[in-house]
Scaffold this motif. Structure first.
Motif, PDB file in Angstrom:
ATOM      1  N   ARG A  68       0.804  -1.228   0.000  1.00  0.00           N
ATOM      2  CA  ARG A  68       0.000   0.000   0.000  1.00  0.00           C
ATOM      3  C   ARG A  68       0.832   1.270   0.000  1.00  0.00           C
ATOM      4  NH1 ARG A  68      -2.122  -2.651   4.541  1.00  0.00           N
ATOM      5  NH2 ARG A  68      -1.464  -0.902   5.862  1.00  0.00           N
ATOM      6  N   ILE A  69       2.094   1.157   0.363  1.00  0.00           N
ATOM      7  CA  ILE A  69       2.921   2.359   0.527  1.00  0.00           C
ATOM      8  C   ILE A  69       2.997   3.149  -0.781  1.00  0.00           C
ATOM      9  CG2 ILE A  69       5.035   1.076  -0.003  1.00  0.00           C
ATOM     10  CD1 ILE A  69       6.573   2.949   1.822  1.00  0.00           C
ATOM     11  N   GLN A  70       2.920   4.435  -0.658  1.00  0.00           N
ATOM     12  CA  GLN A  70       3.110   5.293  -1.822  1.00  0.00           C
ATOM     13  C   GLN A  70       3.549   6.686  -1.362  1.00  0.00           C
ATOM     14  OE1 GLN A  70      -0.928   5.429  -3.566  1.00  0.00           O
ATOM     15  NE2 GLN A  70      -0.926   7.599  -3.032  1.00  0.00           N
ATOM     16  N   VAL A  71       4.086   7.456  -2.274  1.00  0.00           N
ATOM     17  CA  VAL A  71       4.461   8.828  -1.954  1.00  0.00           C
ATOM     18  C   VAL A  71       3.166   9.641  -1.802  1.00  0.00           C
ATOM     19  CG1 VAL A  71       5.604  10.904  -2.813  1.00  0.00           C
ATOM     20  CG2 VAL A  71       6.683   8.669  -3.111  1.00  0.00           C
ATOM     21  N   ALA A  72       3.123  10.448  -0.726  1.00  0.00           N
ATOM     22  CA  ALA A  72       1.899  11.189  -0.415  1.00  0.00           C
ATOM     23  C   ALA A  72       1.514  12.145  -1.555  1.00  0.00           C
ATOM     24  CB  ALA A  72       2.093  11.980   0.882  1.00  0.00           C
ATOM     25  N   ASP A  73       0.229  12.373  -1.661  1.00  0.00           N
ATOM     26  CA  ASP A  73      -0.291  13.232  -2.737  1.00  0.00           C
ATOM     27  C   ASP A  73       0.309  14.638  -2.691  1.00  0.00           C
ATOM     28  OD1 ASP A  73      -1.778  11.167  -3.632  1.00  0.00           O
ATOM     29  OD2 ASP A  73      -3.688  11.859  -2.757  1.00  0.00           O
ATOM     30  N   ALA A  74       0.568  15.094  -1.472  1.00  0.00           N
ATOM     31  CA  ALA A  74       1.093  16.469  -1.332  1.00  0.00           C
ATOM     32  C   ALA A  74       2.454  16.588  -2.027  1.00  0.00           C
ATOM     33  CB  ALA A  74       1.228  16.819   0.141  1.00  0.00           C
ATOM     34  N   ILE A  75       3.282  15.551  -1.911  1.00  0.00           N
ATOM     35  CA  ILE A  75       4.599  15.563  -2.569  1.00  0.00           C
ATOM     36  C   ILE A  75       4.427  15.399  -4.076  1.00  0.00           C
ATOM     37  CG2 ILE A  75       6.871  14.479  -2.641  1.00  0.00           C
ATOM     38  CD1 ILE A  75       6.231  15.858  -0.004  1.00  0.00           C
ATOM     39  N   ILE A  76       3.453  14.559  -4.460  1.00  0.00           N
ATOM     40  CA  ILE A  76       3.196  14.368  -5.893  1.00  0.00           C
ATOM     41  C   ILE A  76       2.747  15.674  -6.527  1.00  0.00           C
ATOM     42  CG2 ILE A  76       1.742  13.157  -7.594  1.00  0.00           C
ATOM     43  CD1 ILE A  76       3.724  11.307  -6.284  1.00  0.00           C
ATOM     44  N   ASP A  77       1.912  16.413  -5.769  1.00  0.00           N
ATOM     45  CA  ASP A  77       1.343  17.640  -6.325  1.00  0.00           C
ATOM     46  C   ASP A  77       2.375  18.760  -6.468  1.00  0.00           C
ATOM     47  OD1 ASP A  77      -1.071  16.392  -6.412  1.00  0.00           O
ATOM     48  OD2 ASP A  77      -1.804  17.217  -4.501  1.00  0.00           O
ATOM     49  N   SER A  78       3.324  18.842  -5.517  1.00  0.00           N
ATOM     50  CA  SER A  78       4.293  19.946  -5.562  1.00  0.00           C
ATOM     51  C   SER A  78       5.588  19.551  -4.878  1.00  0.00           C
ATOM     52  CB  SER A  78       3.714  21.196  -4.878  1.00  0.00           C
ATOM     53  OG  SER A  78       4.707  22.205  -4.781  1.00  0.00           O
ATOM     54  N   ILE A  79       6.690  19.742  -5.565  1.00  0.00           N
ATOM     55  CA  ILE A  79       7.987  19.449  -4.952  1.00  0.00           C
ATOM     56  C   ILE A  79       8.337  20.473  -3.892  1.00  0.00           C
ATOM     57  CG2 ILE A  79       8.911  18.229  -6.961  1.00  0.00           C
ATOM     58  CD1 ILE A  79      10.285  20.798  -7.819  1.00  0.00           C
ATOM     59  N   ASP A  80       7.604  21.573  -3.851  1.00  0.00           N
ATOM     60  CA  ASP A  80       7.850  22.569  -2.802  1.00  0.00           C
ATOM     61  C   ASP A  80       7.279  22.130  -1.459  1.00  0.00           C
ATOM     62  OD1 ASP A  80       9.268  24.281  -4.376  1.00  0.00           O
ATOM     63  OD2 ASP A  80       7.514  25.433  -5.032  1.00  0.00           O
ATOM     64  N   ASN A  81       6.651  20.955  -1.423  1.00  0.00           N
ATOM     65  CA  ASN A  81       6.192  20.399  -0.151  1.00  0.00           C
ATOM     66  C   ASN A  81       7.243  19.490   0.477  1.00  0.00           C
ATOM     67  OD1 ASN A  81       3.624  21.597   0.085  1.00  0.00           O
ATOM     68  ND2 ASN A  81       2.769  20.136  -1.399  1.00  0.00           N
ATOM     69  N   LEU A  82       8.405  19.355  -0.187  1.00  0.00           N
ATOM     70  CA  LEU A  82       9.505  18.596   0.405  1.00  0.00           C
ATOM     71  C   LEU A  82      10.095  19.391   1.560  1.00  0.00           C
ATOM     72  CD1 LEU A  82      11.446  17.134  -2.654  1.00  0.00           C
ATOM     73  CD2 LEU A  82      10.525  15.853  -0.726  1.00  0.00           C
ATOM     74  N   ALA A  83      10.164  18.771   2.731  1.00  0.00           N
ATOM     75  CA  ALA A  83      10.638  19.476   3.929  1.00  0.00           C
ATOM     76  C   ALA A  83      12.154  19.451   3.948  1.00  0.00           C
ATOM     77  CB  ALA A  83      10.060  18.826   5.191  1.00  0.00           C
ATOM     78  N   THR A  84      12.764  20.420   3.323  1.00  0.00           N
ATOM     79  CA  THR A  84      14.222  20.465   3.218  1.00  0.00           C
ATOM     80  C   THR A  84      14.875  21.203   4.382  1.00  0.00           C
ATOM     81  OG1 THR A  84      14.005  22.453   1.856  1.00  0.00           O
ATOM     82  CG2 THR A  84      14.150  20.345   0.697  1.00  0.00           C
ATOM     83  N   ALA A  85      14.152  22.101   5.018  1.00  0.00           N
ATOM     84  CA  ALA A  85      14.735  22.940   6.064  1.00  0.00           C
ATOM     85  C   ALA A  85      14.353  22.436   7.451  1.00  0.00           C
ATOM     86  CB  ALA A  85      14.267  24.377   5.901  1.00  0.00           C
ATOM     87  N   THR A  86      15.153  22.818   8.431  1.00  0.00           N
ATOM     88  CA  THR A  86      14.824  22.495   9.820  1.00  0.00           C
ATOM     89  C   THR A  86      14.133  23.699  10.464  1.00  0.00           C
ATOM     90  OG1 THR A  86      16.973  23.295  10.595  1.00  0.00           O
ATOM     91  CG2 THR A  86      16.800  20.951  10.038  1.00  0.00           C
ATOM     92  N   THR A  87      13.465  23.404  11.555  1.00  0.00           N
ATOM     93  CA  THR A  87      12.762  24.497  12.237  1.00  0.00           C
ATOM     94  C   THR A  87      13.727  25.470  12.884  1.00  0.00           C
ATOM     95  OG1 THR A  87      12.576  23.069  14.174  1.00  0.00           O
ATOM     96  CG2 THR A  87      10.681  23.145  12.675  1.00  0.00           C
ATOM     97  N   SER A  88      14.992  25.046  13.101  1.00  0.00           N
ATOM     98  CA  SER A  88      15.969  25.945  13.718  1.00  0.00           C
ATOM     99  C   SER A  88      16.491  26.985  12.728  1.00  0.00           C
ATOM    100  CB  SER A  88      17.140  25.141  14.297  1.00  0.00           C
ATOM    101  OG  SER A  88      17.783  24.412  13.259  1.00  0.00           O
ATOM    102  N   SER A  89      16.388  26.697  11.434  1.00  0.00           N
ATOM    103  CA  SER A  89      16.827  27.677  10.422  1.00  0.00           C
ATOM    104  C   SER A  89      15.826  27.662   9.275  1.00  0.00           C
ATOM    105  CB  SER A  89      18.227  27.316   9.909  1.00  0.00           C
ATOM    106  OG  SER A  89      18.253  26.000   9.424  1.00  0.00           O
ATOM    107  N   PRO A  90      14.644  28.159   9.545  1.00  0.00           N
ATOM    108  CA  PRO A  90      13.562  28.077   8.556  1.00  0.00           C
ATOM    109  C   PRO A  90      13.728  29.052   7.396  1.00  0.00           C
ATOM    110  CG  PRO A  90      12.824  29.309  10.461  1.00  0.00           C
ATOM    111  CD  PRO A  90      14.197  28.848  10.779  1.00  0.00           C
ATOM    112  N   ILE A  91      14.698  28.793   6.573  1.00  0.00           N
ATOM    113  CA  ILE A  91      14.872  29.611   5.372  1.00  0.00           C
ATOM    114  C   ILE A  91      14.793  28.708   4.167  1.00  0.00           C
ATOM    115  CG2 ILE A  91      16.226  31.402   6.511  1.00  0.00           C
ATOM    116  CD1 ILE A  91      18.749  30.014   5.451  1.00  0.00           C
TER     117      ILE A  91
END
Length: 520
Positions: free
Chosen positions: A377-400
């Motif tokens: 059943r595993i799959q990449v979530a729709d939010a990631i499929i819809d936009s690569i800008d939903n990839l969480a690349t930053a940490t909360t300590s340096s939210p840039i």
């Protein structure tokens, strides 16, 4: 005083006996290549001497022989070698089938080339490393998304393929049960035919061969023990009798498969969500699948497909591999999502934190909820499929937007150690933790070890079976050299008997037509 034609009768018996022997030799030669045929021989015995002993016997110098007779036609068979053959056949049926099952699983996992799960994990990790070096690169983000889709797809493919293997094993298991019942019915029918013939003194050799062939085939599917019971009447001393087949569960004979009364039908029952084998029913006896240890193809099929153990859990080579795969997918997706949700994507930095998932259930938006079947059943979530800008690349300590620290955290999940064996015991000090790659290597290593063991034992059993088969063939098989020698021997004996008839004819001609003139 004997009859004038006593010698002719003696010679005639010789002709008949040798002719019978020649026919049997011809039968042997004709069946030299017939599978399961046992060579036959004529048991010749001297005819009853004349006169019979008694006070009123004819006054003669002694008893005069009356020639030869073909007393019986006996097939040559060694029951000790038959028992050895069937014992080895059961082992080969078990280990050969187990090896085939492991080979199928190994083929699905396919870790020997670049298309397996390990390669998908490695390429996904590599894409994360590339993104960490340049976290604002849209191309690198897209590659991470595509590699994630490929990793989920690999889990899906392996799960579906293993499910297909299991489905095929279930079909083959049912076919094996039908084959066993067909063999038991065939043996029972032959027992009944033999029972009709033997009391009359005849030896149904070809029926014996047909029955032994079925028993040999049955021994490859179950462990059995065979004994023979006389059919009574005027049966010959060489008569085999009714074959009684006992079922062996290990070394213990627990029930009878075939006897004079008929045969016991075998069936298996399945239970639980996985339809694992729960019980093996033989006639009126029910054996729990966990207690069924009779070596043969049926046991190997059950262990390959899956059965209920004594604690009610499903065990089996395919089901175990599917569970391992589900655990890996579930634990990895859960831990990866934790890190992903802890980070921030470009959209979250711009519009607020939404705890976006990277991997989800098959609906595309739900957290992994249940390990069972999750690899499918595993799959990449729709939010990631819809936009690569939903990839969480930053940490909360340096939210840039240019921060890629969380990408490294995501990559580290692949090599972080977790309890992939048990989703609920991650914090216990006794659990064995390993990385995703490490755990996969452990699972593949165990699978390879089982395959090698099954292959070795299968080869050993095949060698031993062939050795016993060679011994049995040396006893029961047709040797053309021997048959041709017998052919000459019986032919010459037949010719000699014919010459005896000619000689006696000339003697009688001399007496009848050559002595005196009276009666002419």
């Amino acid at each position: 005083m004997t009859s004038t034609f006593h010698g002719l009768e003696t010679a005639k018996r010789g002709l008949v006996a040798q002719q019978t022997a020649l026919s049997v030799v011809g039968h042997n030669i004709a069946n030299a290549n017939t599978l399961g045929y046992s060579r036959q021989r004529v048991n010749q015995t001297a005819g009853a001497a004349y006169p019979s002993p008694g006070l009123n016997r004819a006054q003669m110098a002694g008893q005069l022989g009356t020639g030869v007779q073909a007393e019986s036609i006996q097939r040559i068979r060694d029951h000790f070698l038959d028992a050895q053959y069937r014992n080895e056949s059961s082992k080969l049926g078990y280990y050969g089938t187990a090896h085939n099952v492991m080979t199928e699983i190994e083929g699905v996992m396919n870790e020997l080339d670049d298309t397996g799960l390990a390669n998908s994990i490695d390429t996904f990790w590599q894409s994360l490393q590339d993104l960490a070096a340049n976290s604002v690169n849209a191309g690198a983000k897209a590659i991470v998304r595509e590699r994630g889709i490929a990793l989920a797809g690999t889990f899906n493919y392996l799960s579906e393929s293993l499910q297909m293997v299991r489905s095929n094993l279930e079909s083959e298991l049912q076919v094996t049960v039908k084959e066993i019942n067909g063999l038991l019915e065939g043996i029972d029918n032959l027992n009944k035919q033999i029972d009709l013939v033997e009391p009359n003194g005849a030896l149904p050799n070809d029926l014996y061969d047909a029955r032994d062939n079925l028993i040999d085939e049955l021994s490859g599917k179950l462990s059995i023990k065979v004994e023979y019971v006389s059919n009574g009447g005027n049966a010959s001393a060489q008569a085999a009798g009714t074959a009684v087949i006992h079922f062996l569960n290990g070394t213990e004979s627990t029930t009878t498969l075939v006897d004079k009364a008929g045969y016991s039908v075998i069936s298996v029952t399945q239970a639980g969500d996985d339809s694992a084998v729960d019980t093996v029913i033989i006639g009126d006896s029910a054996i729990a699948a966990s207690d069924f240890v009779s070596k043969g193809k049926l046991l190997a099929m059950m262990e390959g497909y899956g059965y209920m153990d004594a604690d009610g859990n499903v065990k089996g080579e395919v089901t175990d591999m599917m569970q391992e795969l589900d655990q890996m997918a579930f634990i990895f997706a859960t831990e990866f999502n934790k890190v992903h949700k802890a980070g921030l994507s470009v959209n979250e930095i711009s519009y607020g934190n939404t705890d976006t998932l990277f991997f989800s259930e098959e609906d595309g938006g739900s957290e992994p909820a249940d390990a069972k079947g999750f690899a499918g059943r595993i799959q990449v979530a729709d939010a990631i499929i819809d936009s690569i800008d939903n990839l969480a690349t930053a940490t909360t300590s340096s939210p840039i937007k240019g921060d890629g620290a969380n990408v490294l955290n995501l990559a580290n999940v692949i090599y972080a150690e977790f309890n992939y064996k048990d989703a609920g015991g991650n914090d216990s000090p006794t659990v064995e933790k390993s990385s995703l790659i490490g755990y996969l290597q452990k699972v593949i290593g165990e699978m390879g070890g089982k395959t090698q063991t099954a292959d070795r034992l299968s080869s050993n059993s095949e060698t031993l079976l062939q050795s016993v088969l060679d011994k049995r063939s040396s006893v029961s098989g047709v040797s053309l050299d021997e048959e041709m020698t017998n052919l000459v021997q019986f032919q010459q004996a037949y010719n000699a008997s014919a010459r005896m008839v000619t000689l006696l004819d000339e003697c009688l001609d001399r007496i009848i037509n050559g002595l005196g003139l009276g009666g002419r």
